[in-house]
Design a protein around this motif. Sequence first.
Motif, PDB file in Angstrom:
ATOM      1  N   LYS A  76      -0.064  37.116  28.517  1.00 36.43           N
ATOM      2  CA  LYS A  76       1.431  37.361  28.643  1.00 36.43           C
ATOM      3  C   LYS A  76       1.704  39.024  28.889  1.00 36.43           C
ATOM      4  CE  LYS A  76       2.790  33.576  26.308  1.00 36.43           C
ATOM      5  NZ  LYS A  76       3.319  32.662  24.966  1.00 36.43           N
ATOM      6  N   SER A 124      10.382  38.013  32.768  1.00 35.58           N
ATOM      7  CA  SER A 124      10.955  36.679  33.034  1.00 35.58           C
ATOM      8  C   SER A 124      11.027  36.270  34.416  1.00 35.58           C
ATOM      9  CB  SER A 124      12.279  36.472  32.392  1.00 35.58           C
ATOM     10  OG  SER A 124      12.722  35.318  32.543  1.00 35.58           O
ATOM     11  N   THR A 127      11.017  29.322  37.236  1.00 33.34           N
ATOM     12  CA  THR A 127      10.113  28.445  37.714  1.00 33.34           C
ATOM     13  C   THR A 127      10.883  27.417  38.385  1.00 33.34           C
ATOM     14  OG1 THR A 127       9.698  26.839  35.865  1.00 33.34           O
ATOM     15  CG2 THR A 127       7.937  28.948  36.600  1.00 33.34           C
ATOM     16  N   ALA A 166       3.541  31.588  35.937  1.00 33.91           N
ATOM     17  CA  ALA A 166       4.586  31.186  35.075  1.00 33.91           C
ATOM     18  C   ALA A 166       4.911  29.558  35.337  1.00 33.91           C
ATOM     19  CB  ALA A 166       6.043  31.869  35.517  1.00 33.91           C
TER      20      ALA A 166
END
Length: 181
Positions: A76, A124, A127, A166
């Motif tokens: 991450k 961010s 998806t 992601a």
Amino acid sequence: RPAAWWEHWAAGETPPPPIDNQQLLCHHHALDPAKVPQMKRVSSTLFHHLQSEYSGGPDLSSADFCNECLRAQLQKKVTATDAEDLRKNFQVLLDSEDAVDPGEDAMLVSRLWIQGWLKRKAGSISTDISPTSALACPHGNLVPNAKRMAVPRYLWLMLKGLWEQAAQDVTHKAQQQQQQQ
């Protein structure tokens, strides 16, 4: 050891509650690296003395960290750093007239998707739709009036990797939730 237990012990509560290290474990039943701020490291001699006096546990060491959670936590951080660098590159491309040199190997990406991505919080990636889905009709052909931009292949590969990661994270999280039910 959990910092909260030390507060009870230091305050002189008689007797302090049993040592509860269960709250430091992840769902894999190993030491959760995300809970480091809640821990206090002590020698094993001191822990065993306190454990014999106040009970509780389990006995944990640095060898008990969860490799799977640690790998996910590091991924991450790397992904967020990569995403931020990529966002800067795409912002430069959006702001320039000639984003890609003629003859340079380039890929088409939805300009609207990129603009939306640049507005979301750092790292961010949505998806819900891919960076190229707005460019193709249901038959797989290029939509003539789609708002698109050409990007250098290396940026496309970075963006594609972040989007795929992601999507994998979303799928993995959904599978874990199903297993827990």
